[in-house]
Design a protein around this motif. Structure first.
Motif, short mmCIF file in Angstrom:
data_model
loop_
_atom_site.label_atom_id
_atom_site.label_comp_id
_atom_site.label_asym_id
_atom_site.label_seq_id
_atom_site.Cartn_x
_atom_site.Cartn_y
_atom_site.Cartn_z
N SER A 1 0.80 -1.22 0.00
CA SER A 1 0.00 0.00 0.00
C SER A 1 0.84 1.27 0.00
O SER A 1 0.34 2.34 -0.38
CB SER A 1 -0.93 0.02 1.22
N LYS A 2 2.11 1.16 0.43
CA LYS A 2 2.91 2.37 0.52
C LYS A 2 4.39 2.03 0.53
O LYS A 2 4.82 1.12 1.22
CB LYS A 2 2.56 3.14 1.81
N LEU A 3 5.17 2.77 -0.25
CA LEU A 3 6.62 2.65 -0.23
C LEU A 3 7.17 3.70 0.72
O LEU A 3 6.86 4.89 0.58
CB LEU A 3 7.18 2.87 -1.64
N THR A 4 7.96 3.28 1.71
CA THR A 4 8.49 4.24 2.69
C THR A 4 9.97 4.54 2.47
O THR A 4 10.44 5.60 2.85
CB THR A 4 8.28 3.72 4.13
N LEU A 5 10.71 3.61 1.87
CA LEU A 5 12.12 3.83 1.55
C LEU A 5 12.47 3.06 0.28
O LEU A 5 11.98 1.96 0.07
CB LEU A 5 13.03 3.36 2.69
N GLY A 6 13.35 3.62 -0.53
CA GLY A 6 13.77 2.93 -1.75
C GLY A 6 12.97 3.38 -2.95
O GLY A 6 12.11 4.26 -2.87
N THR A 7 13.26 2.74 -4.08
CA THR A 7 12.62 3.13 -5.34
C THR A 7 11.87 2.00 -6.01
O THR A 7 11.30 2.17 -7.08
CB THR A 7 13.69 3.65 -6.33
N ASN A 8 11.88 0.81 -5.41
CA ASN A 8 11.22 -0.35 -6.02
C ASN A 8 9.73 -0.31 -5.71
O ASN A 8 9.30 -0.64 -4.61
CB ASN A 8 11.84 -1.64 -5.47
N LYS A 9 8.91 0.09 -6.68
CA LYS A 9 7.48 0.26 -6.45
C LYS A 9 6.69 -0.97 -6.86
O LYS A 9 5.84 -0.94 -7.75
CB LYS A 9 6.99 1.50 -7.19
N VAL B 1 18.41 -0.09 0.89
CA VAL B 1 17.25 -0.48 1.68
C VAL B 1 16.00 -0.31 0.85
O VAL B 1 15.88 0.61 0.04
CB VAL B 1 17.15 0.35 2.99
N HIS B 2 15.06 -1.22 1.03
CA HIS B 2 13.75 -1.17 0.39
C HIS B 2 12.73 -1.46 1.48
O HIS B 2 12.77 -2.52 2.12
CB HIS B 2 13.66 -2.22 -0.74
#
Length: 230
Positions: free
Chosen positions: A75-83, A224-225
């Motif tokens: 539901s939400k990406l908090t760190l990193g770029t892998n969506k 980090v992801h």
């Protein structure tokens, strides 16, 4: 892709029927079994692509002992770029069958990898042979955050994770699962040094923790992801 459509896909992919009342997702792995972690994005209009994939790839996977498990939307990406849109968990009877599937699927379904590329623009896979029995549950009524950590090549150990985990627990977070020493097949790399799921009471508790203990503090980290699953 709408999130509601993604949940429908997850139900099909995992072959598990859930209702709004079923907030606890439970997992039970025995020593010698293999746990898959899959992150993926689905094509906008899967239609016939998914039907073909389901008819050709799934039967071979089941033949090799694949057992679908409940999955999650991201539901939400908090760190990193892998969506990635989805965080899936799978089970195999043993390492021999898991790697046997990888070695033989293209012989059985010649266009398997092309099907997967067409259906899933992004598909990251890591599998973990179980060295001991493992049981865990994820309460989706809570705020659950998955974190994948890569350490710098010069730092061979992951001692930084012990410090971070200690701070998580002191701050009220509950580490549900910690996975290390995974394997990623060629073309589907997603092999973090540590992957964990932490349960927080709510989003505010998580945000308060990250403000006090940012991962950028740990010099041993290379990447980090981090994302919220539900």
């Amino acid at each position: 892709m709408k999130f509601s459509n993604l949940i429908i896909l997850l139900a099909v992919l995992t072959f598990s029927v859930s209702t709004a009342q079923e907030k606890i997702k439970s997992y039970d792995f025995k020593k010698g079994e293999v746990l898959d972690i899959i992150l993926l994005n689905q094509a906008e209009n899967p239609g016939e692509l998914f039907e073909r994939y389901k008819k050709t790839a799934f039967p071979v996977a089941f033949e090799y002992g694949y057992q679908p498990q409940p999955g999650f939307g991201i539901s939400k990406l908090t760190l990193g770029t892998n969506k990635a849109q989805a965080f899936l968990i799978g089970k195999w009877e043993n390492l021999e069958k898991r790697e046997g599937f990888l070695a033989n699927i293209a012989k059985r379904v010649p266009d398997f990898h092309q099907q997967r590329r067409d259906l899933f623009p992004y598909f990251g896979l890591t599998y973990y042979p179980m060295l001991a029995d493992l049981k865990f549950s994820v309460d989706t009524s809570k705020y659950n955050v998955a974190t994948a950590l890569w350490n710098k090549p010069s730092k061979k150990d992951v001692s930084f994770f012990k410090k971070w985990k200690s701070e998580v627990e002191k701050s009220g977070g509950k580490v549900i699962i910690t996975l290390k020493n995974g394997k990623s097949p060629l073309g589907y790399y997603y092999n973090a040094d540590v992957l964990c799921i932490v349960e927080w009471q709510n989003e505010n508790a998580f945000n308060t923790f990250t403000e006090k203990h940012p991962l950028a503090f740990y010099e041993a980290l290379r990447n980090v992801h981090q994302f919220v699953i539900q």
